[in-house]
Design an enzyme around this catalytic site. Structure first.
Site, PDB file in Angstrom:
ATOM      1  N   SER A 141       1.000  -0.905   0.110  1.00 59.36           N
ATOM      2  CA  SER A 141       0.152  -0.394  -0.139  1.00 59.36           C
ATOM      3  C   SER A 141       0.965   1.766   0.327  1.00 59.36           C
ATOM      4  O   SER A 141       2.012   1.226   0.685  1.00 59.36           O
ATOM      5  CB  SER A 141      -1.258   0.097   0.899  1.00 59.36           C
ATOM      6  OG  SER A 141      -1.845   1.398   1.175  1.00 59.36           O
ATOM      7  N   TYR A 154      -1.919  -1.012  11.116  1.00 57.53           N
ATOM      8  CA  TYR A 154      -1.962  -1.205   9.066  1.00 57.53           C
ATOM      9  C   TYR A 154      -0.764  -0.280   8.420  1.00 57.53           C
ATOM     10  O   TYR A 154      -0.255  -1.547   7.357  1.00 57.53           O
ATOM     11  CB  TYR A 154      -3.566  -0.180   8.475  1.00 57.53           C
ATOM     12  CG  TYR A 154      -3.396  -0.926   7.170  1.00 57.53           C
ATOM     13  CD1 TYR A 154      -3.811  -1.781   6.555  1.00 57.53           C
ATOM     14  CD2 TYR A 154      -3.275   0.520   5.913  1.00 57.53           C
ATOM     15  CE1 TYR A 154      -4.129  -1.914   5.159  1.00 57.53           C
ATOM     16  CE2 TYR A 154      -3.448   0.160   4.809  1.00 57.53           C
ATOM     17  CZ  TYR A 154      -3.773  -1.132   4.200  1.00 57.53           C
ATOM     18  OH  TYR A 154      -4.513  -2.014   2.888  1.00 57.53           O
TER      19      TYR A 154
HETATM   20  N1  LIG Z   1      -8.797  -0.495  -0.905  1.00 62.27           N
HETATM   21  C1  LIG Z   1      -7.447   0.457  -0.764  1.00 62.27           C
HETATM   22  O1  LIG Z   1      -7.827   2.005  -1.217  1.00 62.27           O
HETATM   23  C2  LIG Z   1      -6.079  -0.558  -1.005  1.00 62.27           C
HETATM   24  C3  LIG Z   1      -5.402  -0.240  -1.146  1.00 62.27           C
HETATM   25  C4  LIG Z   1      -4.036  -0.012  -0.857  1.00 62.27           C
HETATM   26  C5  LIG Z   1      -4.047  -1.895  -0.607  1.00 62.27           C
HETATM   27  N2  LIG Z   1      -4.518  -2.323  -0.785  1.00 62.27           N
HETATM   28  C6  LIG Z   1      -4.848  -3.474  -0.295  1.00 62.27           C
HETATM   29  O2  LIG Z   1      -4.608  -4.244  -1.462  1.00 62.27           O
HETATM   30  C7  LIG Z   1      -5.329  -5.145  -0.596  1.00 62.27           C
HETATM   31  C8  LIG Z   1      -7.122  -5.554  -1.321  1.00 62.27           C
HETATM   32  O3  LIG Z   1      -8.409  -4.250  -0.409  1.00 62.27           O
HETATM   33  P1  LIG Z   1      -9.191  -4.124  -1.286  1.00 62.27           P
HETATM   34  O4  LIG Z   1      -9.214  -3.015  -0.540  1.00 62.27           O
HETATM   35  O5  LIG Z   1      -9.475  -5.253  -1.988  1.00 62.27           O
HETATM   36  O6  LIG Z   1     -10.161  -5.251   0.084  1.00 62.27           O
HETATM   37  P2  LIG Z   1     -11.963  -5.717   0.526  1.00 62.27           P
HETATM   38  O7  LIG Z   1     -12.689  -5.073  -1.139  1.00 62.27           O
HETATM   39  O8  LIG Z   1     -11.924  -6.197   1.910  1.00 62.27           O
HETATM   40  O9  LIG Z   1     -11.450  -6.813   0.062  1.00 62.27           O
HETATM   41  C9  LIG Z   1     -10.731  -8.202   0.740  1.00 62.27           C
HETATM   42  C10 LIG Z   1     -10.174  -9.271  -0.089  1.00 62.27           C
HETATM   43  O10 LIG Z   1      -9.279  -9.947   0.981  1.00 62.27           O
HETATM   44  C11 LIG Z   1      -9.663 -11.185   1.479  1.00 62.27           C
HETATM   45  N3  LIG Z   1      -9.282 -11.727   3.140  1.00 62.27           N
HETATM   46  C12 LIG Z   1      -9.668 -11.249   3.842  1.00 62.27           C
HETATM   47  N4  LIG Z   1      -9.583 -12.047   5.113  1.00 62.27           N
HETATM   48  C13 LIG Z   1      -8.227 -13.236   4.616  1.00 62.27           C
HETATM   49  C14 LIG Z   1      -8.142 -13.697   4.899  1.00 62.27           C
HETATM   50  N5  LIG Z   1      -7.842 -14.964   6.257  1.00 62.27           N
HETATM   51  N6  LIG Z   1      -8.064 -15.138   4.145  1.00 62.27           N
HETATM   52  C15 LIG Z   1      -8.249 -15.053   2.784  1.00 62.27           C
HETATM   53  N7  LIG Z   1      -8.851 -13.972   2.124  1.00 62.27           N
HETATM   54  C16 LIG Z   1      -9.414 -12.846   3.114  1.00 62.27           C
HETATM   55  C17 LIG Z   1     -11.290 -11.088   1.874  1.00 62.27           C
HETATM   56  O11 LIG Z   1     -12.045 -12.279   1.681  1.00 62.27           O
HETATM   57  P3  LIG Z   1     -13.581 -12.639   2.313  1.00 62.27           P
HETATM   58  O12 LIG Z   1     -14.274 -11.406   1.004  1.00 62.27           O
HETATM   59  O13 LIG Z   1     -13.765 -13.788   1.218  1.00 62.27           O
HETATM   60  O14 LIG Z   1     -13.811 -12.322   3.540  1.00 62.27           O
HETATM   61  C18 LIG Z   1     -11.167  -9.911   0.433  1.00 62.27           C
HETATM   62  O15 LIG Z   1     -11.221 -11.209  -0.665  1.00 62.27           O
HETATM   63  C19 LIG Z   1      -5.449  -5.375   0.766  1.00 62.27           C
HETATM   64  O16 LIG Z   1      -4.518  -6.351   1.389  1.00 62.27           O
HETATM   65  C20 LIG Z   1      -5.280  -4.044   1.171  1.00 62.27           C
HETATM   66  O17 LIG Z   1      -4.364  -3.746   1.858  1.00 62.27           O
HETATM   67  C21 LIG Z   1      -5.784  -2.018  -0.963  1.00 62.27           C
END
Ligand SMILES: NC(=O)c1ccc[n+]([C@@H]2O[C@H](COP(=O)([O-])OP(=O)(O)OC[C@H]3O[C@@H](n4cnc5c(N)ncnc54)[C@H](OP(=O)(O)O)[C@@H]3O)[C@@H](O)[C@H]2O)c1
Length: 248
Positions: A141, A154
């Site tokens: 991130s 985080y």
């Molecule tokens: N969105 C942002 O602004 C942003 C910015 C920078 C970095 N990121 C990073 O990008 C990644 C995805 O973020 P997102 O915003 O797309 O998140 P999201 O919409 O909340 O989706 C999270 C995903 O991670 C899965 N997950 C959570 N706990 C898990 C576990 N214990 N084992 C396996 N899978 C698990 C969830 O599965 P279930 O739904 O099946 O529980 C879901 O598929 C993360 O690493 C986050 O830190 C996001």
């Protein structure tokens, strides 16, 4: 021939958000994809159905990356379903912001268990199979660079992801396996909606700091992930690549 024709990829946390977009883009580029989920079977099944309908190959595989046997099971499913593994995307992640006063052991372990331990466990299982030319993409991130207030735990997890990316790029480089981090700025996903980021002051401030003038969409990250998974990025290793419209 598409960029990922013949490759097999595992995308953790692909039931929604950034992971779902990466899984769909990988399949559209010719890869066979393991769509991992932890709790959202319905979301993962929908991603697989979309891929299959478009003529691609994918399977949904449940399992928490933070549990050793389940992390191993995610990789085993790739071998069982498609016979090999070429690309691992460590995307699963949880984020919970809060000021220093609100930090508890639960808040710490919840995020470190998935974002750091989970990444290590799945990678450990994957490296037994990844060949020369394999690619590991860690979704970090931009927070590790901008260190926003009220995000100590985080941001620390994503600082660890940056560090692990550097270590493993050196450790696995001699085996021909590349390891890079793709570090998004704020992206509109199910997760950021649920966390209340979208439409918040944080969202507005972040968008104003992005030279390209908007926050990210999952497809922005998926397009960069296809490049890092493909042989087009064969000379890129150990890099922390911000995918944030120029915010830094
Ligand atoms: N969105 C942002 O602004 C942003 C910015 C920078 C970095 N990121 C990073 O990008 C990644 C995805 O973020 P997102 O915003 O797309 O998140 P999201 O919409 O909340 O989706 C999270 C995903 O991670 C899965 N997950 C959570 N706990 C898990 C576990 N214990 N084992 C396996 N899978 C698990 C969830 O599965 P279930 O739904 O099946 O529980 C879901 O598929 C993360 O690493 C986050 O830190 C996001």
């Amino acid at each position: 021939m598409s960029k990922l024709t013949g490759k097999v990829a595992v995308v953790t946390g692909a039931s929604k958000g950034i992971g779902a977009a990466i899984a769909k883009s990988f399949a559209a580029a010719g890869a066979s994809v393991v769509v991992n989920y932890a709790s959202s079977k319905e979301g993962a099944d929908k991603v697989v159905a979309e891929i299959t309908k478009a003529g691609g190959k994918a399977v949904a595989v449940g399992g928490s990356v933070a549990k050793p046997a389940e992390a191993q099971g995610i990789i085993d499913a790739a071998i069982k379903s498609f016979g090999k593994l070429d690309v691992l995307v460590n995307n699963s992640g949880v984020y919970e912001f809060g000021p220093i006063e609100a930090i508890t052991p639960e808040h710490f372990h919840k995020q470190f268990d998935v974002n750091v331990l989970g990444l290590l466990l799945v990678t450990q299982a994957a490296v037994k199979h990844l060949p020369k030319g394999g690619s590991i993409i860690n979704i970090g991130s931009l927070v590790s660079r901008i260190t926003p207030p009220a995000s100590a735990v985080y941001t620390a997890t994503k600082g660890a992801v940056d560090a692990i990316t550097g270590v493993l790029s050196l450790e696995l480089g001699s085996r021909g396996i590349r390891v890079n981090a793709l570090n998004p700025g704020l992206v509109e996903t199910e997760g950021t909606h649920t966390a209340g980021f979208i439409g918040s002051d944080f969202d507005k401030q972040h968008a104003a700091s992005v030279p390209l003038g908007r926050i990210g969409q999952p497809q922005d990250i998926a397009d960069a992930a296809v490049f890092l998974a493909s042989d087009d990025s064969g000379w890129i290793n150990g890099q922390l690549i911000n995918a944030a419209g120029g915010a830094r």
